[in-house]
Design a protein around this motif. Sequence first.
Motif, PDB file in Angstrom:
ATOM      1  N   ALA A  39       0.740  -1.468   0.431  1.00  0.00           N
ATOM      2  CA  ALA A  39       0.221   0.075   0.185  1.00  0.00           C
ATOM      3  C   ALA A  39       1.020   1.351  -0.004  1.00  0.00           C
ATOM      4  O   ALA A  39       0.607   1.979  -0.253  1.00  0.00           O
ATOM      5  CB  ALA A  39      -0.942  -0.083   1.261  1.00  0.00           C
ATOM      6  N   GLY A  40       2.168   1.393   0.451  1.00  0.00           N
ATOM      7  CA  GLY A  40       2.710   2.720   1.199  1.00  0.00           C
ATOM      8  C   GLY A  40       3.436   2.869  -0.159  1.00  0.00           C
ATOM      9  O   GLY A  40       3.515   3.458  -0.547  1.00  0.00           O
ATOM     10  N   ALA A  42       2.440   1.802  -3.467  1.00  0.00           N
ATOM     11  CA  ALA A  42       1.349   1.999  -4.723  1.00  0.00           C
ATOM     12  C   ALA A  42       1.450   3.502  -4.557  1.00  0.00           C
ATOM     13  O   ALA A  42       0.812   4.441  -5.687  1.00  0.00           O
ATOM     14  CB  ALA A  42      -0.226   1.566  -4.468  1.00  0.00           C
ATOM     15  N   LEU A  43       1.169   4.551  -3.439  1.00  0.00           N
ATOM     16  CA  LEU A  43       0.915   6.418  -2.897  1.00  0.00           C
ATOM     17  C   LEU A  43       1.572   6.288  -4.045  1.00  0.00           C
ATOM     18  O   LEU A  43       1.856   7.451  -4.184  1.00  0.00           O
ATOM     19  CB  LEU A  43       0.920   6.418  -1.601  1.00  0.00           C
ATOM     20  CG  LEU A  43      -0.712   5.848  -0.778  1.00  0.00           C
ATOM     21  CD1 LEU A  43      -0.020   6.063   0.535  1.00  0.00           C
ATOM     22  CD2 LEU A  43      -1.707   6.541  -1.669  1.00  0.00           C
ATOM     23  N   TRP A  46       0.932   7.515  -7.001  1.00  0.00           N
ATOM     24  CA  TRP A  46      -0.468   8.228  -7.114  1.00  0.00           C
ATOM     25  C   TRP A  46      -0.008   9.629  -6.438  1.00  0.00           C
ATOM     26  O   TRP A  46      -0.146  10.733  -7.202  1.00  0.00           O
ATOM     27  CB  TRP A  46      -1.248   7.602  -5.915  1.00  0.00           C
ATOM     28  CG  TRP A  46      -2.536   8.516  -5.441  1.00  0.00           C
ATOM     29  CD1 TRP A  46      -2.895   8.996  -4.246  1.00  0.00           C
ATOM     30  CD2 TRP A  46      -3.487   8.965  -6.281  1.00  0.00           C
ATOM     31  NE1 TRP A  46      -3.609  10.156  -4.899  1.00  0.00           N
ATOM     32  CE2 TRP A  46      -4.393   9.277  -5.623  1.00  0.00           C
ATOM     33  CE3 TRP A  46      -3.986   8.051  -8.453  1.00  0.00           C
ATOM     34  CZ2 TRP A  46      -5.393  10.247  -6.109  1.00  0.00           C
ATOM     35  CZ3 TRP A  46      -4.956   8.804  -8.191  1.00  0.00           C
ATOM     36  CH2 TRP A  46      -6.010   9.400  -7.484  1.00  0.00           C
ATOM     37  N   MET A  47       1.075   9.977  -6.014  1.00  0.00           N
ATOM     38  CA  MET A  47       1.341  11.440  -5.783  1.00  0.00           C
ATOM     39  C   MET A  47       2.145  11.948  -6.976  1.00  0.00           C
ATOM     40  O   MET A  47       1.999  13.269  -6.998  1.00  0.00           O
ATOM     41  CB  MET A  47       2.546  10.865  -4.127  1.00  0.00           C
ATOM     42  CG  MET A  47       2.202  10.661  -2.794  1.00  0.00           C
ATOM     43  SD  MET A  47       3.512   9.618  -2.007  1.00  0.00           S
ATOM     44  CE  MET A  47       4.620  11.338  -2.369  1.00  0.00           C
TER      45      MET A  47
END
Length: 147
Positions: A39-40, A42-43, A46-47
Motif C-alpha cells: 500500500a505504501g 502504491a502511493l 499516486w503522489m
Amino acid sequence: MALMTPQFQARRSPLEGARPGRAARRAALPRPATVLTGAGLALLPWMVVLAKTLPQAAEVSHWSTAWIGLDAMLAAGLTGTGVLLRRCDPRVVPVAAATAALLLVDAWFDVTTSAGTGGQGMALLLAAGAELPLAALCAAVAARRTG
C-alpha cells in the motif's frame, strides 16, 4: 537408499500434511507487512499524479468543520494521554502514539496552508513552540511505555 539421505529429500512445507484449519487459512492470507508495504509503495505513483493534476488553490467547503474536528481530536488525544499517563494505564501507549501523529499532521497542514499569507508566522510559531514539542513528548511517552 542414497536418495533417502537428508540432503536429497524434498523439502516439505510446515503446513504440508497438516489438517486444514485456521493455520492453513491464515497462511493463505497475505501477511500484514506485505499488505502495508504494498500500500505504501502504491502511493508513490499516486503522489506523482496528484502533484501534476491538483490545482494550486481550491475553494473548500466546510473548512471550519474540518479544522474544528481536527482540534477536537487533538483535545481528546492530549487529555486522554494525560489522564491515562497519570493513572499509569497501559492504554496510554496507543493514545499517545495517535496523538503524536495528529499533532504532526496539524503542524504540517497549519504551516503549508498558511504559506504566503499573514498567518504563516503564527503557524510556524505554533508548530515550533507547541505542536512539534507536544508531538515529541507524546512519542516519548508511547516509546517509553512499550519498552
